[in-house]
Design a protein around this motif. Structure first.
Motif, PDB file in Angstrom:
ATOM      1  N   GLY A  64       0.812  -1.208   0.000  1.00 38.89           N
ATOM      2  CA  GLY A  64       0.000   0.000   0.000  1.00 38.89           C
ATOM      3  C   GLY A  64       0.844   1.254   0.000  1.00 38.89           C
ATOM      4  O   GLY A  64       0.554   2.224  -0.716  1.00 38.89           O
ATOM      5  N   ALA A  65       1.919   1.255   0.777  1.00 44.59           N
ATOM      6  CA  ALA A  65       2.818   2.401   0.817  1.00 44.59           C
ATOM      7  C   ALA A  65       3.510   2.597  -0.530  1.00 44.59           C
ATOM      8  O   ALA A  65       3.701   3.733  -0.990  1.00 44.59           O
ATOM      9  N   ALA A  66       3.897   1.484  -1.161  1.00 43.68           N
ATOM     10  CA  ALA A  66       4.556   1.572  -2.466  1.00 43.68           C
ATOM     11  C   ALA A  66       3.618   2.173  -3.508  1.00 43.68           C
ATOM     12  O   ALA A  66       4.014   3.057  -4.286  1.00 43.68           O
ATOM     13  N   ALA A  67       2.368   1.727  -3.517  1.00 42.25           N
ATOM     14  CA  ALA A  67       1.394   2.252  -4.485  1.00 42.25           C
ATOM     15  C   ALA A  67       1.077   3.717  -4.218  1.00 42.25           C
ATOM     16  O   ALA A  67       0.842   4.498  -5.147  1.00 42.25           O
ATOM     17  N   ALA A  68       1.086   4.109  -2.948  1.00 35.85           N
ATOM     18  CA  ALA A  68       0.736   5.489  -2.588  1.00 35.85           C
ATOM     19  C   ALA A  68       1.715   6.497  -3.154  1.00 35.85           C
ATOM     20  O   ALA A  68       1.348   7.658  -3.400  1.00 35.85           O
ATOM     21  N   GLY A  69       2.971   6.104  -3.372  1.00 41.12           N
ATOM     22  CA  GLY A  69       3.939   7.022  -3.953  1.00 41.12           C
ATOM     23  C   GLY A  69       3.510   7.486  -5.335  1.00 41.12           C
ATOM     24  O   GLY A  69       3.586   8.678  -5.658  1.00 41.12           O
ATOM     25  N   TRP A  70       3.050   6.557  -6.160  1.00 42.03           N
ATOM     26  CA  TRP A  70       2.559   6.906  -7.497  1.00 42.03           C
ATOM     27  C   TRP A  70       1.245   7.664  -7.413  1.00 42.03           C
ATOM     28  O   TRP A  70       1.037   8.677  -8.086  1.00 42.03           O
ATOM     29  N   LEU A  71       0.333   7.185  -6.568  1.00 41.94           N
ATOM     30  CA  LEU A  71      -0.994   7.798  -6.455  1.00 41.94           C
ATOM     31  C   LEU A  71      -0.903   9.243  -5.969  1.00 41.94           C
ATOM     32  O   LEU A  71      -1.569  10.129  -6.505  1.00 41.94           O
ATOM     33  N   ALA A  72      -0.085   9.483  -4.947  1.00 44.86           N
ATOM     34  CA  ALA A  72       0.010  10.827  -4.382  1.00 44.86           C
ATOM     35  C   ALA A  72       0.540  11.831  -5.397  1.00 44.86           C
ATOM     36  O   ALA A  72       0.164  13.008  -5.373  1.00 44.86           O
ATOM     37  N   TYR A 236      11.897  25.251 -10.815  1.00 49.01           N
ATOM     38  CA  TYR A 236      13.268  24.775 -11.042  1.00 49.01           C
ATOM     39  C   TYR A 236      13.313  23.250 -11.094  1.00 49.01           C
ATOM     40  O   TYR A 236      13.968  22.661 -11.957  1.00 49.01           O
ATOM     41  N   GLU A 237      12.626  22.598 -10.156  1.00 44.57           N
ATOM     42  CA  GLU A 237      12.641  21.137 -10.107  1.00 44.57           C
ATOM     43  C   GLU A 237      12.019  20.529 -11.355  1.00 44.57           C
ATOM     44  O   GLU A 237      12.487  19.503 -11.863  1.00 44.57           O
ATOM     45  N   LYS A 238      10.948  21.141 -11.856  1.00 45.96           N
ATOM     46  CA  LYS A 238      10.323  20.628 -13.080  1.00 45.96           C
ATOM     47  C   LYS A 238      11.290  20.660 -14.255  1.00 45.96           C
ATOM     48  O   LYS A 238      11.297  19.763 -15.104  1.00 45.96           O
ATOM     49  N   GLU A 239      12.108  21.696 -14.278  1.00 44.78           N
ATOM     50  CA  GLU A 239      13.034  21.868 -15.397  1.00 44.78           C
ATOM     51  C   GLU A 239      14.302  21.037 -15.250  1.00 44.78           C
ATOM     52  O   GLU A 239      14.963  20.742 -16.247  1.00 44.78           O
ATOM     53  N   ASN A 240      14.647  20.650 -14.023  1.00 49.22           N
ATOM     54  CA  ASN A 240      15.951  20.035 -13.797  1.00 49.22           C
ATOM     55  C   ASN A 240      15.921  18.686 -13.084  1.00 49.22           C
ATOM     56  O   ASN A 240      16.957  18.011 -13.025  1.00 49.22           O
ATOM     57  N   ILE A 241      14.792  18.296 -12.503  1.00 42.60           N
ATOM     58  CA  ILE A 241      14.732  17.049 -11.753  1.00 42.60           C
ATOM     59  C   ILE A 241      13.610  16.178 -12.304  1.00 42.60           C
ATOM     60  O   ILE A 241      12.479  16.646 -12.473  1.00 42.60           O
ATOM     61  N   SER A 242      13.898  14.928 -12.597  1.00 43.70           N
ATOM     62  CA  SER A 242      12.876  13.998 -13.069  1.00 43.70           C
ATOM     63  C   SER A 242      12.241  13.299 -11.870  1.00 43.70           C
ATOM     64  O   SER A 242      12.506  13.635 -10.724  1.00 43.70           O
ATOM     65  N   THR A 243      11.387  12.324 -12.169  1.00 43.83           N
ATOM     66  CA  THR A 243      10.752  11.576 -11.079  1.00 43.83           C
ATOM     67  C   THR A 243      11.050  10.082 -11.202  1.00 43.83           C
ATOM     68  O   THR A 243      10.263   9.250 -10.791  1.00 43.83           O
ATOM     69  N   LYS A 244      12.198   9.755 -11.765  1.00 39.73           N
ATOM     70  CA  LYS A 244      12.607   8.353 -11.826  1.00 39.73           C
ATOM     71  C   LYS A 244      13.093   7.900 -10.461  1.00 39.73           C
ATOM     72  O   LYS A 244      13.671   8.680  -9.703  1.00 39.73           O
ATOM     73  N   ILE A 245      12.887   6.635 -10.162  1.00 37.48           N
ATOM     74  CA  ILE A 245      13.323   6.139  -8.860  1.00 37.48           C
ATOM     75  C   ILE A 245      14.834   6.242  -8.705  1.00 37.48           C
ATOM     76  O   ILE A 245      15.343   6.426  -7.594  1.00 37.48           O
ATOM     77  N   ARG A 390       9.523  17.291  -6.485  1.00 37.35           N
ATOM     78  CA  ARG A 390       9.345  16.399  -7.645  1.00 37.35           C
ATOM     79  C   ARG A 390       9.554  14.938  -7.295  1.00 37.35           C
ATOM     80  O   ARG A 390       9.102  14.058  -8.017  1.00 37.35           O
ATOM     81  N   ILE A 391      10.229  14.686  -6.209  1.00 38.83           N
ATOM     82  CA  ILE A 391      10.515  13.300  -5.830  1.00 38.83           C
ATOM     83  C   ILE A 391       9.967  12.992  -4.436  1.00 38.83           C
ATOM     84  O   ILE A 391      10.179  11.903  -3.902  1.00 38.83           O
ATOM     85  N   ARG A 392       9.213  13.946  -3.841  1.00 33.68           N
ATOM     86  CA  ARG A 392       8.799  13.791  -2.445  1.00 33.68           C
ATOM     87  C   ARG A 392       7.871  12.590  -2.239  1.00 33.68           C
ATOM     88  O   ARG A 392       8.047  11.823  -1.290  1.00 33.68           O
ATOM     89  N   ALA A 393       6.874  12.436  -3.089  1.00 34.86           N
ATOM     90  CA  ALA A 393       5.941  11.324  -2.910  1.00 34.86           C
ATOM     91  C   ALA A 393       6.655   9.991  -3.070  1.00 34.86           C
ATOM     92  O   ALA A 393       6.457   9.064  -2.278  1.00 34.86           O
ATOM     93  N   LEU A 394       7.501   9.885  -4.087  1.00 35.96           N
ATOM     94  CA  LEU A 394       8.226   8.644  -4.326  1.00 35.96           C
ATOM     95  C   LEU A 394       9.208   8.370  -3.190  1.00 35.96           C
ATOM     96  O   LEU A 394       9.299   7.242  -2.681  1.00 35.96           O
TER      97      LEU A 394
END
Length: 488
Positions: A64-72, A236-245, A390-394
């Motif tokens: 559930g916690a793993a799925a919540a990262g994507w959902l959030a 800034y994060e949108k332009e420079n940080i992705s959301t890959k694990i 950009r990576i907080r939920a993950l």
């Protein structure tokens, strides 16, 4: 609306944490020897089955916690909390109507999916709606409501043991359906996270939410600066940080954030708190106590834990920071468990009133005092505040998964460990608490008083100035808002 509204939103969303505490607390009562109708209905399950009933819930929490990262990240913090409440309604209903062990385990697995989701997203949501100077308190409400959940579960368990039918165990399992339903429905009127709204490009809505949460007559400038900081950092994060694990370890500062977040949760589990939480009646039985007194003492422990937690998060946490209480708690828990081991080694199972009283006292001191002023609330605060948007939920999901992975391990082996090692089982957690204190002292940075956007300075990867620090705004959106206000 200001502070009271901010507090109300954070507290209501923590109903998800109440469910976490209630389920974790009530199962300890239900599997205890006092619930004879439970054991008769399920044909006297052995320690391995009991361990499976307890740990399957934690296994569901992991996924559930793993799925919540994507959902959030995709549907928002608010909708993810609602989804968790909806799934909890289903899982709790299945547990209440269980016809056999398999039925019960499936219900606990589904409820675990919900609780894992909520355990990750509730403190994340609370941290994103909180002003920097109150984030410890408002996010710490997660642990307070976990404590309240335990408290209610313990007293429901105490009362239910006197029911002389299968309602003895069905009633305490069914009680949790109500807060799950209330959470699902109530979240419709609560706001979205302002940072998530900015991330989705819904800036006007985000500013309106900030004004609702933090607004009063004297802090207009703070709101404008905070909003500017959000816009600048998230852009800034949108332009420079992705959301890959892989971004969780792509740079040295990000790797440090990830290891620190995982570390706080792993350390929390290896304090030994879940042995106390899940199997507290068994610990008292090992001291020679039996009957209704066992569940009554468990209820008293829960009440003291809730009181200690709320005092700590309101008066202390945002003043002294994160590290000092963690070190204090680790040392205190190590001493408490060492004394507990000594008492059990010499007087365990012996009808010695003084030894029993001392043994009960140190179990309570361990959890209601030292855990409640350290790893209990701080673990949820810390993991939710250290990652960039950009990576907080993950990142938070990965940390929460680490929590539940350790939870599964500990809850599965604890019945066996307590049965075979007896008092020696405490020694393992004495050593682990000492190690926890060392890890915190050398590796955990202090985050007190920093905005979520200012965490890059804490971890050494700041690249743009912060509006709250420089008192300068560079976003057109904020300037436009000021112009509109002056025209009005």
């Amino acid at each position: 609306m200001g502070l009271f509204y901010n507090f109300s939103v954070a507290l209501f969303s923590a109903l998800g944490s109440f469910l976490f505490g209630y389920d974790s607390g009530v199962i300890g009562s239900i599997v205890s020897a006092e619930f004879d109708f439970f054991h008769a209905y399920f044909h006297s399950p052995g320690v391995s089955i009991i361990g499976a009933i307890v740990s399957t819930f934690a296994g569901g929490c992991f996924f559930g916690a793993a799925a919540a990262g994507w959902l959030a990240a995709h549907i928002g913090r608010k909708r993810t909390i609602q989804l968790g409440g909806l799934i909890a309604m289903l899982g709790c209903s299945l547990q209440t109507g269980a016809q056999n062990v398999s039925y019960l385990i499936v219900g606990r697995m589904i409820a675990g999916l919900a609780i894992g989701c909520l355990s990750m997203v509730v403190p994340l949501y609370q941290s994103e709606i909180s002003p920097p100077g109150m984030r410890g308190f408002l996010t710490g409400l997660t642990q307070f409501m976990i404590s309240i959940g335990f408290l209610v579960a313990n007293w429901v368990g105490y009362g239910s043991q006197f029911i002389r039918s299968d309602a003895q165990w069905r009633v305490p399992l069914g009680v949790q359906i109500f807060p799950a339903t209330l959470l699902f429905l109530g979240m419709f009127i609560l706001p979205f996270s302002p940072r998530w709204l900015v991330d989705q490009g819904r800036n006007d809505e985000a500013l309106a939410v900030l004004q609702q949460l933090h607004g009063d007559k004297g802090n207009k400038e703070f709101i404008e600066l905070e909003f500017a900081e959000m816009l600048e950092q998230i852009q800034y994060e949108k332009e420079n940080i992705s959301t890959k694990i892989s971004d969780l370890w792509s740079t040295k500062p990000m790797l440090r954030r990830t290891l620190t977040g995982i570390g706080i949760q792993v350390c929390t589990q290896f304090t030994g708190i879940n042995v106390s939480s899940y199997f507290q009646p068994t610990l008292y039985a090992d001291l020679g106590l039996s009957g209704s007194k066992v569940l009554m003492i468990t209820g008293v422990n829960g009440a003291l834990g809730a009181i200690t937690t709320i005092i700590f998060i309101y008066f202390i946490l945002d003043r002294v920071g994160r590290k000092p209480p963690l070190i204090f708690g680790a040392v205190g828990m190590a001493i408490s468990l060492a004394v507990e081991a000594a008492i059990n080694a010499k007087w365990g199972g012996v009808n010695n009133h003084a030894a029993q009283t001392a043994g009960v006292a140190f179990i309570i001191i361990f959890s209601a005092l030292f855990f409640s002023v350290s790893f209990g609330p701080i673990s949820w605060v810390y993991q939710s505040e250290i990652f960039p948007m950009r990576i907080r939920a993950l990142g938070t999901a990965v940390c929460t998964c680490a929590n539940w992975a350790c939870n599964v391990l500990i809850s599965q082996v604890s019945p066996i460990g307590m049965a075979r090692l007896q008092y020696r089982f405490y020694i393992f957690f004495v050593v682990m608490n000492i190690m926890n204190g060392v890890v915190v002292f050398f590796f955990f940075p202090e985050t007190k008083g920093k905005s979520l956007e200012e965490m890059d300075a804490v971890f050494g990867d700041q690249v743009i100035p912060h509006a709250l620090e420089t008192k300068q705004m560079h976003n057109v959106g904020v300037q436009d808002e000021k112009d509109r206000d002056s025209d009005a």
